[in-house]
Design an enzyme around this catalytic site. Structure first.
Site, PDB file in Angstrom:
ATOM      1  N   LYS A  79     -13.033  42.333  16.909  1.00 22.81           N
ATOM      2  CA  LYS A  79     -11.615  42.433  17.340  1.00 22.81           C
ATOM      3  C   LYS A  79     -11.093  41.028  17.141  1.00 22.81           C
ATOM      4  O   LYS A  79     -11.034  39.973  17.895  1.00 22.81           O
ATOM      5  CB  LYS A  79     -11.658  42.750  19.135  1.00 22.81           C
ATOM      6  CG  LYS A  79     -12.357  44.121  19.164  1.00 22.81           C
ATOM      7  CD  LYS A  79     -12.086  44.637  20.677  1.00 22.81           C
ATOM      8  CE  LYS A  79     -12.926  45.926  20.811  1.00 22.81           C
ATOM      9  NZ  LYS A  79     -12.365  47.017  20.022  1.00 22.81           N
ATOM     10  N   HIS A 109     -22.131  37.091   6.677  1.00 25.84           N
ATOM     11  CA  HIS A 109     -23.190  38.410   5.886  1.00 25.84           C
ATOM     12  C   HIS A 109     -22.653  38.585   4.947  1.00 25.84           C
ATOM     13  O   HIS A 109     -23.174  39.276   4.013  1.00 25.84           O
ATOM     14  CB  HIS A 109     -23.071  39.512   6.995  1.00 25.84           C
ATOM     15  CG  HIS A 109     -23.714  39.289   8.270  1.00 25.84           C
ATOM     16  ND1 HIS A 109     -24.942  38.917   8.276  1.00 25.84           N
ATOM     17  CD2 HIS A 109     -23.254  39.442   9.675  1.00 25.84           C
ATOM     18  CE1 HIS A 109     -25.332  39.035   9.835  1.00 25.84           C
ATOM     19  NE2 HIS A 109     -24.223  39.202  10.403  1.00 25.84           N
ATOM     20  N   ASP A 126     -25.830  32.026  15.405  1.00 27.73           N
ATOM     21  CA  ASP A 126     -25.402  33.517  15.663  1.00 27.73           C
ATOM     22  C   ASP A 126     -26.460  34.097  15.903  1.00 27.73           C
ATOM     23  O   ASP A 126     -27.650  33.924  15.441  1.00 27.73           O
ATOM     24  CB  ASP A 126     -24.296  33.984  14.432  1.00 27.73           C
ATOM     25  CG  ASP A 126     -23.942  35.368  14.714  1.00 27.73           C
ATOM     26  OD1 ASP A 126     -22.743  35.524  15.199  1.00 27.73           O
ATOM     27  OD2 ASP A 126     -24.668  36.233  14.920  1.00 27.73           O
ATOM     28  N   HIS A 182     -27.253  36.812  14.683  1.00 30.74           N
ATOM     29  CA  HIS A 182     -27.727  37.583  13.536  1.00 30.74           C
ATOM     30  C   HIS A 182     -28.105  36.407  12.642  1.00 30.74           C
ATOM     31  O   HIS A 182     -27.657  35.494  12.591  1.00 30.74           O
ATOM     32  CB  HIS A 182     -26.684  38.722  13.081  1.00 30.74           C
ATOM     33  CG  HIS A 182     -26.114  39.512  14.101  1.00 30.74           C
ATOM     34  ND1 HIS A 182     -25.152  39.349  14.726  1.00 30.74           N
ATOM     35  CD2 HIS A 182     -26.829  40.705  14.225  1.00 30.74           C
ATOM     36  CE1 HIS A 182     -24.986  40.414  15.684  1.00 30.74           C
ATOM     37  NE2 HIS A 182     -26.003  41.412  15.213  1.00 30.74           N
TER      38      HIS A 182
END
Length: 244
Positions: free
Chosen positions: A38, A148, A183, A185
């Site tokens: 978002k 990513h 992060d 990830h």
């Protein structure tokens, strides 16, 4: 979020000059209903910075939006042209390319997709330029950190890898760059971009196991000239401050 810091300032925290990049249009972009990404949160962050008076401690800039030529310093021409041309109204015409470039549920087509990417990338490139000119010690881009994205593929809500573009800018003036990713990830896109060279050390702290993107094993250390320049800290659930 991308935070770039010059090594020369690490010993002088009280004298650090901080600059902050923000485009007030960033919160207008919408990935879609129920999508966890978002961009409006970036606008909320800016509001908090204003209301807490933190803006007085920083220089705030609206970055130039990254141009096609800026993005293709890492990404393929065909991929960036695709991002330029695809719209929610015409995506049925790009069905084959959507599959090829990994556009779908995680990385949807939304209104203003290319502009969103140009704002995100523009802030990180601008921060790197500012550091190269020694005009700041720390540069922050809340709309960045899209770690990513691959050379010709979107991944994990990320389309254009602003971090790689920022690092490429830093390498014009610096022999080596240390990239630290905290992060949850794994920073797979950044690691992959520099996996075979010794000018960028990528360090990632991330949850590992049955967790996106599934990469970042401790034994992944780089190859060729880049061997030992990729460092991974795969973590399990339950880590606390002391263990970290």
């Amino acid at each position: 979020m991308l935070n770039l810091a010059a090594s020369s300032a690490l010993g002088q925290p009280s004298k650090r000059r901080v600059c902050y990049y923000y485009d007030n249009q960033i919160g207008n972009y919408y990935y879609g209903q129920a999508h966890p990404m978002k961009p409006h949160r970036i606008r909320m962050t800016h509001s908090l910075i204003q209301n807490y008076g933190l803006y007085r401690k920083m220089e705030i800039y609206r970055p130039h939006r990254a141009a096609f030529e800026d993005m293709t310093k890492f990404h393929s021409d065909e991929y960036i042209k695709f991002l330029q041309n695809i719209l929610p109204e015409n995506k049925s015409k790009f069905k084959n390319l959507m599959s090829r470039f990994n556009i779908g549920e995680d990385c949807p087509v939304f209104d203003g997709l290319y502009e969103f990417c140009s704002i995100s990338a523009g802030g990180s490139i601008a921060g790197a330029i500012k550091l190269n000119k020694q005009a700041t010690d720390i540069a922050i881009n809340w709309s960045g950190g899209l770690h990513h994205a691959k050379k010709s593929e979107a991944s994990g809500f990320c389309y254009v890898n602003d971090i790689v573009l920022g690092i490429l800018e830093l390498l014009k003036y610096h022999q080596r760059v240390l990239y630290i990713d905290i992060d949850v990830h794994h920073g797979d896109g950044v690691e992959e971009a520099f996996y075979t060279i010794d000018r960028v050390m990528t360090v990632s702290f991330h949850k590992y196991g049955e967790f996106f993107p599934g990469t970042g094993d401790m034994r992944d250390i780089g190859i060729g000239e880049g061997k030992y320049y990729a460092v991974n800290f795969p973590l399990r659930d339950g880590i606390d401050d002391e263990a970290y």
